[in-house]
Design a protein around this motif. Structure first.
Motif, PDB file in Angstrom:
ATOM      1  N   LEU A 104       0.840  -1.196   0.000  1.00 46.07           N
ATOM      2  CA  LEU A 104       0.000   0.000   0.000  1.00 46.07           C
ATOM      3  C   LEU A 104       0.876   1.247   0.000  1.00 46.07           C
ATOM      4  O   LEU A 104       1.690   1.442   0.900  1.00 46.07           O
ATOM      5  N   PHE A 105       0.706   2.087  -1.010  1.00 43.69           N
ATOM      6  CA  PHE A 105       1.467   3.330  -1.147  1.00 43.69           C
ATOM      7  C   PHE A 105       0.593   4.511  -0.710  1.00 43.69           C
ATOM      8  O   PHE A 105      -0.463   4.757  -1.299  1.00 43.69           O
ATOM      9  N   HIS A 106       1.047   5.253   0.293  1.00 44.10           N
ATOM     10  CA  HIS A 106       0.285   6.381   0.829  1.00 44.10           C
ATOM     11  C   HIS A 106       0.369   7.617  -0.073  1.00 44.10           C
ATOM     12  O   HIS A 106       1.253   7.731  -0.926  1.00 44.10           O
ATOM     13  N   GLY A 107      -0.532   8.551   0.165  1.00 43.59           N
ATOM     14  CA  GLY A 107      -0.529   9.820  -0.551  1.00 43.59           C
ATOM     15  C   GLY A 107       0.398  10.835   0.080  1.00 43.59           C
ATOM     16  O   GLY A 107       0.994  10.602   1.144  1.00 43.59           O
ATOM     17  N   LYS A 108       0.507  11.993  -0.541  1.00 39.25           N
ATOM     18  CA  LYS A 108       1.455  13.013  -0.102  1.00 39.25           C
ATOM     19  C   LYS A 108       1.139  13.576   1.277  1.00 39.25           C
ATOM     20  O   LYS A 108       2.041  13.849   2.062  1.00 39.25           O
ATOM     21  N   ASN A 109      -0.118  13.780   1.588  1.00 38.36           N
ATOM     22  CA  ASN A 109      -0.500  14.383   2.867  1.00 38.36           C
ATOM     23  C   ASN A 109      -0.789  13.347   3.946  1.00 38.36           C
ATOM     24  O   ASN A 109      -1.459  13.654   4.937  1.00 38.36           O
ATOM     25  N   PHE A 110      -0.258  12.129   3.757  1.00 37.94           N
ATOM     26  CA  PHE A 110      -0.609  11.037   4.661  1.00 37.94           C
ATOM     27  C   PHE A 110       0.608  10.161   4.951  1.00 37.94           C
ATOM     28  O   PHE A 110       1.725  10.454   4.530  1.00 37.94           O
TER      29      PHE A 110
ATOM     30  N   LEU B  82      -0.972  -1.096  -4.516  1.00 39.15           N
ATOM     31  CA  LEU B  82      -2.118  -0.187  -4.464  1.00 39.15           C
ATOM     32  C   LEU B  82      -1.613   1.192  -4.066  1.00 39.15           C
ATOM     33  O   LEU B  82      -0.932   1.339  -3.052  1.00 39.15           O
ATOM     34  N   GLY B  83      -1.944   2.190  -4.864  1.00 39.16           N
ATOM     35  CA  GLY B  83      -1.504   3.548  -4.555  1.00 39.16           C
ATOM     36  C   GLY B  83      -2.657   4.526  -4.533  1.00 39.16           C
ATOM     37  O   GLY B  83      -3.508   4.518  -5.434  1.00 39.16           O
ATOM     38  N   HIS B  84      -2.659   5.375  -3.502  1.00 33.38           N
ATOM     39  CA  HIS B  84      -3.660   6.434  -3.398  1.00 33.38           C
ATOM     40  C   HIS B  84      -2.988   7.781  -3.624  1.00 33.38           C
ATOM     41  O   HIS B  84      -1.885   8.037  -3.118  1.00 33.38           O
ATOM     42  N   SER B  85      -3.630   8.667  -4.378  1.00 36.38           N
ATOM     43  CA  SER B  85      -3.164  10.033  -4.579  1.00 36.38           C
ATOM     44  C   SER B  85      -1.738  10.019  -5.148  1.00 36.38           C
ATOM     45  O   SER B  85      -1.496   9.408  -6.181  1.00 36.38           O
TER      46      SER B  85
END
Length: 332
Positions: free
Chosen positions: A71-77, A139-142
């Motif tokens: 799981l790949f987090h977003g920039k603000n997370f 899985l990547g968000h943002s």
């Protein structure tokens, strides 16, 4: 003219925000005083002539089915916001690996670093090699969507499946917005406090509808602003803004080999550089009800799941509508 009820409501929001900001918890640069939902381990990296550490959670269930997902987090997370996703996936037997990228969360915040999606993807591959994981879904968000795509392009033999949840970078903003140097982004970051961070998330992520469970993701960013070394956080944030703006990945979507799932909240309007363009241009940016379809057409073997009236964070704002198609895709 505002009604009395409207005025009272606005005053309530203002008072509530002030009270919340006054209760902010000071956070150190690597969040050692903030507990993640699962045990955190560290990979030591020697990259760009410096020793850095990469934090990660590696959650392997007792009923492990032999399948993995990163799981790949977003920039603000950071990795912590994946808790409910980790819970659901591990319940079904999937091993879930959740790194904090360098510059984020509990990982090192370098004084100087040349940020590229290739570097971050390579760091993640080193983590997987360390864990002896040779095949995985990603899985990547943002911002994590841009990184997950880059990972799938660089390591097609490793990335079995690609999932993109409201990824940014589905359009090339530098074609319409002027370039701003890193120093400009840095100065903007230094100006941020609790209220500015919440206002942005309220408008950009949740369409003006706030829930108490969203507070944590504001507090994690705002808590850093209380740190006397916040300038280090701001500088890394500025460097990653420059990475996002100057390193589009959408032109390589046709080269993606992995079966791909797009989960798109169609209310999303996230786009970098909106404040730098005219109102007419701004209206053409971040139209996810169009961008999802365009991206599906560009990526071979891509499936699109649209979630109407949901914004940038489906796995936070509408978890059931997010996890159902994800689980179906993972079990195929």
């Amino acid at each position: 003219m505002k009604t009395l009820n409207t005025i009272i409501f606005l005053l309530f929001i203002q008072v509530s925000a002030t009270a919340q900001s006054n209760q902010l918890k000071w956070l150190d640069l690597e969040l050692t005083n903030y507990e993640y939902p699962y045990p955190v381990e560290y990979l030591q990296l020697n990259i760009q002539l410096q020793n850095l550490k990469m934090a990660y959670m590696d959650v392997k269930p007792e009923n492990y089915n032999g399948k993995n997902i990163v799981l790949f987090h977003g920039k603000n997370f950071n990795g912590a916001y994946w808790k409910t996703t980790i819970d659901a996936l591990t319940k079904e037997g999937f091993r879930v690996i959740v790194p904090d990228q360098i510059g984020f969360g509990k990982s090192s915040k370098p004084e100087n670093f040349h940020y590229t999606f290739q570097q971050l993807a390579n760091n993640t591959k080193m983590l997987l090699d360390y864990l002896h994981v040779t095949k995985t879904a990603v899985l990547g968000h943002s911002m994590g969507g841009m990184l997950a795509t880059r990972f799938a392009l660089m390591f097609p033999e490793t990335a079995e499946k690609l999932v993109l949840e409201n990824p940014i970078g589905l359009e090339d903003w530098k074609l319409v917005a002027p370039y701003k140097p890193v120093e400009w982004w840095y100065e903007n970051e230094l100006k941020k406090g609790y209220q500015q961070i919440k206002d942005y998330q309220l408008a950009s992520y949740y369409d003006g509808k706030w829930k108490p469970e969203y507070d944590e993701w504001v507090n994690l960013l705002a808590g850093w602003t209380l740190n006397s070394d916040y300038s280090r956080i701001a500088w890394n944030a500025a460097l990653t803004y420059d990475m996002i703006f100057t390193q589009p990945v959408l032109y390589e979507f046709p080269n993606v080999q992995a079966p791909t799932l797009l989960i798109i909240g169609t209310r999303d309007r996230t786009a970098l550089g909106k404040g730098l363009v005219s109102e007419d241009v701004r209206k053409t940016m971040g139209l996810y009800e169009n961008l999802g379809k365009q991206t599906q057409a560009a990526i071979p073997n891509a499936t699109l799941v649209e979630i109407p009236n949901i914004g940038h964070l489906p796995h936070i704002e509408s978890f059931d509508q997010f996890i159902t198609p994800l689980m179906k895709f993972m079990k195929q």
